[in-house]
Design an enzyme around this catalytic site. Structure first.
Site, mmCIF file in Angstrom:
data_model
loop_
_atom_site.group_PDB
_atom_site.id
_atom_site.type_symbol
_atom_site.label_atom_id
_atom_site.label_comp_id
_atom_site.label_asym_id
_atom_site.label_seq_id
_atom_site.Cartn_x
_atom_site.Cartn_y
_atom_site.Cartn_z
ATOM 1 N N SER A 570 0.793 -1.213 -0.111
ATOM 2 C CA SER A 570 0.175 -0.127 -0.081
ATOM 3 C C SER A 570 0.990 1.323 -0.052
ATOM 4 C CB SER A 570 -0.968 0.019 1.207
ATOM 5 O OG SER A 570 -1.955 0.831 1.045
ATOM 6 N N ASP A 655 -9.843 -3.478 -5.710
ATOM 7 C CA ASP A 655 -9.186 -2.888 -4.618
ATOM 8 C C ASP A 655 -9.938 -1.417 -4.608
ATOM 9 O OD1 ASP A 655 -7.554 -1.394 -2.719
ATOM 10 O OD2 ASP A 655 -5.825 -2.479 -3.429
ATOM 11 N N HIS A 690 -8.251 -4.831 -1.692
ATOM 12 C CA HIS A 690 -7.016 -4.320 -0.850
ATOM 13 C C HIS A 690 -6.374 -5.341 0.199
ATOM 14 C CE1 HIS A 690 -4.165 -1.139 -0.420
ATOM 15 N NE2 HIS A 690 -4.297 -1.092 0.894
#
Length: 718
Positions: A570, A655, A690
């Site tokens: 991330s 995501d 995600h």
């Protein structure tokens, strides 16, 4: 509609010439994405984005029949997956071994430590063969088990399944629970009668995953999301028996740099609505016994004023940075006089200690602090006498957990370190006696914590700052410079990456790897200044700190560039993108998970989830000062014609935090630009978002792939 099939790398798109190099007999050729130049001009500066076409709207992704662009994107992503499977095919047996090792260490019929609340004991448990748990309870004083939710049954036929928050009504008869089956963190809340087992007709769509009961047992407060940006922006009140369209809008957060949430005080006397931004907070409250009552603001929002609130007796207790308390302090204020001129210090600010959190009990205040990068638990009775819990590892993770009961002397907390499995303790704050309730079982006959050693080191950054490093390895290694070493980093949002135990990591340690964490600026390990020095116009400190930590480990002969690897996910994936641009020859391999790499374009687009309320983290590029600075480090914008290390990139098609097109565009640009023949591969899971796969063990398949990638580069492919 989700697509899980794969296309060969020689597919033709849109009836045009092939956008991919055809595979030759001698070497597998990677997919080469088509170039379709898009001019993006801001502040008189024009960027050329050759892969802008990869972006799809939610409407395109959810369409039953994909349009031409959608099909084009899906074909490209599947071609990348096909290429990954081909070039990593020789590691299939190793991936199987690694997956079996990781899975084999985990107890299959496991059960959580019960949590007592309001006359019941609550726990979850896995049965062997199931990916999802049963959520159970039993009435205190009895042994009769009630299965509230059957995860294996609810998840049948679903490629993704996650149960969010669960909330039992004050009278213990009704359960509100949230489910996400798409992996975009948009939850549906449903209700169950725990006495009869029947489902209620009430259904609440597009929520943030939580539901808060008023004390009347029939009113529920919940938060919904903006359908485009997924910002939690509205709080509704629902009366059982009503359809959702009849629900009353209680609060709407109209400032798009804020998000909101609803929760209940530990005392269960108040319902709070909080509005959150990076540098500002605001809380409103109402009496939980009067769900149709009015909301009152505790302290109106002010720029740079942060606070968090809970309730005890006749006061609200507040963690705040008021009066320049950069590392925060705790104040109290009367319930009927809540604005900041009434706030009185309870735990004063200290320059060298970060006050992270607090827990309220009838006789005690428990403060979670961070000093010199390590968490401490400070226990203080209301008379002012206090002490700290002792911890002996050089680096570790600890936190309070599941302290739902107010009238108790018992504190529950978790502890683990790089060598100590996750352990749950109960500590008697009065007698100072503690009991180990449970320690994670590692089902490996060869595992012994005493076989491993952990250290805490400090590297000197370019500007002289000392950067902590936590590391662990199997005893017996020598500092020859030939040890493979995996260095983890994050460094954003003030999130501290602590040194906890992870049994899957043993698969690397037992094969000679050293595992290390660089506690770089942008986190909050060393206090609030640590965060401030790694954000906005100081963001590059995060990247140079990580590089300095790596070079320190090389200079100290823990490893060498030929055996040094880096990993981040991330915002940590942004870190990976930056360091391979800045020091590509320092790393033999890099794993970038769901990487945030197209920073300029994302922060310019306010329709993308997370953008608006992250301006205080990265800066708003509509301001030329921030535009120029972000552009100077944005990984996608700084790809150059040079040699890059071996790289594995992962993403998820659904995501909602880092959209799939960021890593997809990045790998396409890298492949078209770089000058080396090093491995460059991407895994795009077409079914998840995600957080990755939802099943208990399914998530470890990507872990096995990552480890196989690293071990293959070290010469162990089978």
């Amino acid at each position: 509609m989700k697509f899980t099939y794969y296309f060969l790398a020689s597919l033709f798109f849109l009836g045009c010439k092939s956008d991919y190099k055809k595979a030759s007999e001698s070497k597998i050729q990677p997919p080469i994405a088509k170039i379709q130049a898009e001019e993006l001009t801001v502040h008189g500066d024009t960027r050329i984005d050759n892969y802008f076409w990869m972006r799809l709207s939610d409407e395109q992704k959810n369409a039953t029949t994909p349009d031409a662009q959608t099909q084009h994107v899906i074909d490209y992503l599947n071609a990348e997956n096909d290429y990954l499977h081909k070039v990593m095919g020789h590691t299939d047996s190793l991936q199987t071994v690694l997956f079996d090792e990781i899975k084999g260490r985990i107890k299959k019929d496991d059960e959580s430590v019960p949590v007592n609340h309001n006359g019941y004991s609550y726990y979850s448990k896995f049965k062997e063969g199931n990916d999802y748990p049963l959520y159970c309870r039993s009435k205190l004083g009895t042994e009769t088990e009630e299965v509230m939710l059957d995860g294996p049954e609810l998840s049948k036929g679903l490629t993704y399944f996650e149960i969010g928050a669960q909330a039992v009504s004050p009278n213990n008869t009704l359960l509100a629970y949230a489910v996400d089956t798409i992996s975009r963190r948009q939850y549906t809340v449903r209700f169950k009668n725990l006495g009869t087992g029947d489902m209620l007709d009430d259904v609440l769509e597009n929520t943030d995953g939580s539901a808060v009961w008023a004390n009347d047992n029939k009113t529920v407060f919940y938060t919904t999301k903006d359908p485009e940006t997924l910002r939690s922006n509205k709080v509704f009140k629902h009366k059982l028996g009503d359809t959702q369209d009849l629900d009353v809008l209680v609060y709407e957060e109209k400032d798009d740099t804020f998000r909101c949430a609803v929760f209940k005080s530990k005392s269960e006397a108040f319902i709070f609505i909080g509005s959150f931004q990076t540098l500002s907070n605001e809380y409103q409250y109402m009496d939980a016994n009067i769900p149709d009552g009015e909301l009152k603001v505790i302290q109106p929002r002010e720029k740079h004023l942060e606070y968090y609130v809970d309730h005890y007796a006749n006061h609200f207790y507040i963690r705040t940075n008021k009066d320049g308390a950069k590392n925060f302090k705790i104040v109290e204020t009367p319930i009927h006089a809540t604005t900041q001129e009434n706030w009185v210090d309870v735990i004063p600010h200290r320059d060298d200690v970060l006050l992270e959190d607090f827990d309220l009990f009838k006789e005690y205040l428990v403060i979670t602090e961070r000093e010199n990068g390590l968490r401490k638990l400070r226990i203080r009775n209301w008379n002012g006498n206090e002490h700290y819990l002792p911890f002996n590892d050089p680096t570790y993770l600890t936190y309070t957990t599941s302290n739902l009961d107010f009238d108790t002397n018992v504190l529950r907390y978790n502890y683990s370190s790089l060598t100590t499995p996750n352990s749950t303790f109960e500590y008697n704050m009065k007698t100072k006696e503690q009991v180990l309730l449970k320690q994670e079982e590692v089902l490996d006959s060869n595992f012994n914590p005493n076989l491993y050693a952990s250290e805490r080191l400090f590297a000197t950054a370019t500007d002289g700052t000392k950067i902590p490093i936590s590391l662990v390895y199997k005893k017996g290694i020598t500092k020859s410079g030939n040890n493979p070493l995996l260095l983890l980093g994050y460094g954003s949002y003030g999130i501290s990456i602590d040194a906890n135990f992870n049994s899957s990591r043993l698969s690397l340690l037992d094969r000679g790897f050293i595992y290390a964490i660089a506690h770089v600026r942008g986190g909050q390990e060393m206090g609030r200044d640590w965060y401030e020095d790694g954000k906005l116009l100081n963001k590059k400190n995060t990247f140079t700190d990580f590089i300095d930590c790596a070079e320190y480990l090389v200079d100290a002969n823990y490893t060498s560039p030929e055996h040094l690897y880096a990993e981040g996910g991330s915002a940590g994936g942004l870190l990976m993108g930056a360091i391979v641009n800045m020091k590509p020859n320092l790393w033999h391999g890099v794993v970038a998970a769901v990487p945030f790499v197209d920073v300029v374009s994302t922060m310019l687009d306010e329709t993308i989830p997370l953008t608006t309320f992250e301006f205080d983290e990265w800066g708003n590029p509509k301001d030329s000062i921030y535009y120029d600075y972000i552009k100077s480090y944005s990984p996608y914008d700084n790809v150059e014609a040079k040699s890059y290390p071996n790289m594995l990139i992962t993403t998820g098609y659904w995501d909602s935090q880092v959209q799939y097109w960021e890593p997809a565009k990045w790998i396409a640009k890298l492949r078209a630009t770089k000058t080396d023949d090093n491995l460059l591969i991407m895994d795009c899971n077409m079914d998840v978002g995600h957080g990755g796969a939802s099943g208990r063990f399914e998530r470890y398949k990507i872990q096995a792939l990552k480890y196989a990638f690293l071990l293959d580069l070290e010469g162990e492919a089978h």
